[in-house]
Design a protein around this motif. Structure first.
Motif, PDB file in Angstrom:
ATOM      1  N   ALA A  33       0.880  -1.256  -0.074  1.00 18.08           N
ATOM      2  CA  ALA A  33       0.076   0.100   0.142  1.00 18.08           C
ATOM      3  C   ALA A  33       0.925   1.234  -0.138  1.00 18.08           C
ATOM      4  CB  ALA A  33      -0.917   0.077   1.364  1.00 18.08           C
ATOM      5  N   ALA A  34       0.324   2.278  -0.733  1.00 15.42           N
ATOM      6  CA  ALA A  34       1.005   3.349  -0.736  1.00 15.42           C
ATOM      7  C   ALA A  34       1.095   4.137   0.442  1.00 15.42           C
ATOM      8  CB  ALA A  34       0.601   4.418  -1.802  1.00 15.42           C
ATOM      9  N   ALA A  35       2.188   4.832   1.013  1.00 12.44           N
ATOM     10  CA  ALA A  35       2.357   5.468   2.289  1.00 12.44           C
ATOM     11  C   ALA A  35       1.548   6.765   2.131  1.00 12.44           C
ATOM     12  CB  ALA A  35       3.594   5.782   2.745  1.00 12.44           C
ATOM     13  N   PRO A  36       0.768   7.159   2.841  1.00 16.18           N
ATOM     14  CA  PRO A  36       0.058   8.709   2.807  1.00 16.18           C
ATOM     15  C   PRO A  36       1.393   9.636   2.836  1.00 16.18           C
ATOM     16  CG  PRO A  36      -0.364   7.972   5.126  1.00 16.18           C
ATOM     17  CD  PRO A  36       0.377   6.719   4.250  1.00 16.18           C
ATOM     18  N   PRO A  37       1.042  10.871   2.136  1.00 14.00           N
ATOM     19  CA  PRO A  37       1.948  11.992   2.157  1.00 14.00           C
ATOM     20  C   PRO A  37       2.083  12.722   3.369  1.00 14.00           C
ATOM     21  CG  PRO A  37       0.278  12.664   0.690  1.00 14.00           C
ATOM     22  CD  PRO A  37      -0.100  11.226   1.081  1.00 14.00           C
ATOM     23  N   ASP A  38       3.189  13.267   3.665  1.00 17.20           N
ATOM     24  CA  ASP A  38       3.433  14.085   4.500  1.00 17.20           C
ATOM     25  C   ASP A  38       2.953  15.484   4.587  1.00 17.20           C
ATOM     26  OD1 ASP A  38       4.312  15.182   7.039  1.00 17.20           O
ATOM     27  OD2 ASP A  38       6.430  15.351   6.539  1.00 17.20           O
ATOM     28  N   PRO A  39       1.926  15.779   5.381  1.00 16.35           N
ATOM     29  CA  PRO A  39       1.405  17.104   5.012  1.00 16.35           C
ATOM     30  C   PRO A  39       2.325  18.350   4.985  1.00 16.35           C
ATOM     31  CG  PRO A  39      -0.171  15.956   6.578  1.00 16.35           C
ATOM     32  CD  PRO A  39       1.081  15.341   6.300  1.00 16.35           C
ATOM     33  N   LYS A  40       3.209  18.282   5.959  1.00 13.35           N
ATOM     34  CA  LYS A  40       4.213  19.428   6.236  1.00 13.35           C
ATOM     35  C   LYS A  40       4.939  19.478   4.700  1.00 13.35           C
ATOM     36  CE  LYS A  40       4.854  18.908  11.041  1.00 13.35           C
ATOM     37  NZ  LYS A  40       5.674  18.539  12.086  1.00 13.35           N
ATOM     38  N   THR A  41       5.245  18.477   3.972  1.00  7.57           N
ATOM     39  CA  THR A  41       5.858  18.291   2.791  1.00  7.57           C
ATOM     40  C   THR A  41       5.075  19.384   1.865  1.00  7.57           C
ATOM     41  OG1 THR A  41       7.036  16.256   3.117  1.00  7.57           O
ATOM     42  CG2 THR A  41       6.892  17.231   0.853  1.00  7.57           C
ATOM     43  N   TYR A  42       3.702  19.047   1.897  1.00  4.21           N
ATOM     44  CA  TYR A  42       3.063  20.199   0.933  1.00  4.21           C
ATOM     45  C   TYR A  42       3.154  21.456   1.442  1.00  4.21           C
ATOM     46  CZ  TYR A  42       0.985  16.091  -1.280  1.00  4.21           C
ATOM     47  OH  TYR A  42       0.796  14.881  -1.967  1.00  4.21           O
ATOM     48  N   SER A  43       3.057  21.819   2.770  1.00  6.55           N
ATOM     49  CA  SER A  43       2.932  23.080   3.193  1.00  6.55           C
ATOM     50  C   SER A  43       4.431  23.951   2.686  1.00  6.55           C
ATOM     51  CB  SER A  43       3.041  23.380   4.666  1.00  6.55           C
ATOM     52  OG  SER A  43       2.858  24.373   5.241  1.00  6.55           O
ATOM     53  N   ARG A  44       5.394  23.193   2.861  1.00  9.93           N
ATOM     54  CA  ARG A  44       6.775  23.645   2.583  1.00  9.93           C
ATOM     55  C   ARG A  44       7.066  23.952   0.974  1.00  9.93           C
ATOM     56  NH1 ARG A  44       9.373  20.498   5.806  1.00  9.93           N
ATOM     57  NH2 ARG A  44       9.336  18.587   4.340  1.00  9.93           N
ATOM     58  N   ARG A  45       6.506  23.094   0.170  1.00  4.10           N
ATOM     59  CA  ARG A  45       6.465  23.079  -1.387  1.00  4.10           C
ATOM     60  C   ARG A  45       5.873  24.322  -1.689  1.00  4.10           C
ATOM     61  NH1 ARG A  45       9.253  23.745  -5.259  1.00  4.10           N
ATOM     62  NH2 ARG A  45       8.251  22.761  -7.279  1.00  4.10           N
ATOM     63  N   THR A  46       4.553  24.361  -1.025  1.00  5.26           N
ATOM     64  CA  THR A  46       3.722  25.539  -1.315  1.00  5.26           C
ATOM     65  C   THR A  46       4.337  26.955  -1.132  1.00  5.26           C
ATOM     66  OG1 THR A  46       1.748  24.337  -0.790  1.00  5.26           O
ATOM     67  CG2 THR A  46       1.317  26.698  -1.120  1.00  5.26           C
ATOM     68  N   ALA A  47       5.002  27.054   0.108  1.00  6.58           N
ATOM     69  CA  ALA A  47       5.726  28.138   0.327  1.00  6.58           C
ATOM     70  C   ALA A  47       6.940  28.382  -0.676  1.00  6.58           C
ATOM     71  CB  ALA A  47       6.327  28.079   1.707  1.00  6.58           C
ATOM     72  N   GLU A  48       7.561  27.197  -1.085  1.00  7.99           N
ATOM     73  CA  GLU A  48       8.514  27.447  -1.979  1.00  7.99           C
ATOM     74  C   GLU A  48       7.961  28.082  -3.292  1.00  7.99           C
ATOM     75  OE1 GLU A  48      10.221  23.596  -2.295  1.00  7.99           O
ATOM     76  OE2 GLU A  48      11.317  23.646  -0.500  1.00  7.99           O
ATOM     77  N   LEU A  49       6.622  27.377  -3.895  1.00 10.08           N
ATOM     78  CA  LEU A  49       6.300  27.749  -4.940  1.00 10.08           C
ATOM     79  C   LEU A  49       5.923  29.606  -4.948  1.00 10.08           C
ATOM     80  CD1 LEU A  49       4.380  24.739  -6.197  1.00 10.08           C
ATOM     81  CD2 LEU A  49       6.373  25.613  -7.150  1.00 10.08           C
ATOM     82  N   VAL A  50       5.184  29.698  -3.678  1.00 13.15           N
ATOM     83  CA  VAL A  50       4.976  31.082  -3.724  1.00 13.15           C
ATOM     84  C   VAL A  50       6.005  32.124  -3.975  1.00 13.15           C
ATOM     85  CG1 VAL A  50       4.059  32.870  -2.024  1.00 13.15           C
ATOM     86  CG2 VAL A  50       3.017  30.772  -2.442  1.00 13.15           C
ATOM     87  N   ALA A  51       7.172  31.552  -3.053  1.00 13.56           N
ATOM     88  CA  ALA A  51       8.433  32.394  -3.272  1.00 13.56           C
ATOM     89  C   ALA A  51       9.027  32.572  -4.616  1.00 13.56           C
ATOM     90  CB  ALA A  51       9.486  31.977  -2.248  1.00 13.56           C
ATOM     91  N   ASP A  52       8.903  31.395  -5.451  1.00 10.82           N
ATOM     92  CA  ASP A  52       9.489  31.449  -6.660  1.00 10.82           C
ATOM     93  C   ASP A  52       8.833  31.859  -7.697  1.00 10.82           C
ATOM     94  OD1 ASP A  52      11.611  30.185  -5.309  1.00 10.82           O
ATOM     95  OD2 ASP A  52      11.232  27.953  -5.895  1.00 10.82           O
ATOM     96  N   LEU A  53       7.348  31.840  -7.427  1.00  8.67           N
ATOM     97  CA  LEU A  53       6.429  32.211  -8.474  1.00  8.67           C
ATOM     98  C   LEU A  53       5.808  33.369  -8.347  1.00  8.67           C
ATOM     99  CD1 LEU A  53       5.062  28.646  -9.415  1.00  8.67           C
ATOM    100  CD2 LEU A  53       7.044  29.931 -10.821  1.00  8.67           C
ATOM    101  N   VAL A  54       5.218  33.747  -7.422  1.00 10.04           N
ATOM    102  CA  VAL A  54       4.344  34.800  -6.768  1.00 10.04           C
ATOM    103  C   VAL A  54       5.205  35.932  -6.687  1.00 10.04           C
ATOM    104  CG1 VAL A  54       2.665  35.629  -5.479  1.00 10.04           C
ATOM    105  CG2 VAL A  54       2.400  33.322  -5.920  1.00 10.04           C
TER     106      VAL A  54
END
Length: 99
Positions: A33-54
């Motif tokens: 079975a696939a392991a559920p993703p770590d929510p903190k990883t998504y939060s961190r990646r979202t912050a990176e995308l905001v900094a890089d794109l927005v």
């Protein structure tokens, strides 16, 4: 508007059915079975995308608009045009939340 909502609901049901079949086939093949993703990883990646794109886009927009009341009015009109239609779709034309 109702046709779009019905089509969306049907697409969600179809996608869930396909996902269920894929999980069952994987189980039958002995795939773990696939392991559920770590929510903190998504939060961190979202912050990176905001900094890089927005931020660069915001900087470019401010350079083009300049400063002052007229620039603020232009920016507000643009943002409202992008946000208000989404709110009407999400909440319905009367402002009531969907099911």
């Amino acid at each position: 508007m109702l046709d779009v909502a019905a089509a969306w609901d049907e697409q969600v049901r179809s996608t869930e059915g396909i996902a269920d079949m894929a999980v069952r086939l994987a189980e039958l093949d002995g795939v773990p079975a696939a392991a559920p993703p770590d929510p903190k990883t998504y939060s961190r990646r979202t912050a990176e995308l905001v900094a890089d794109l927005v931020e660069p886009a915001k900087s470019e927009a401010l350079d083009k608009l300049g400063e002052g009341k007229q620039a603020l009015s232009i920016a507000n009109a643009w943002v409202r045009a992008k946000i208000v239609p989404r709110l009407v779709i999400a909440d319905g034309p009367t402002g009531e939340k969907g099911p």
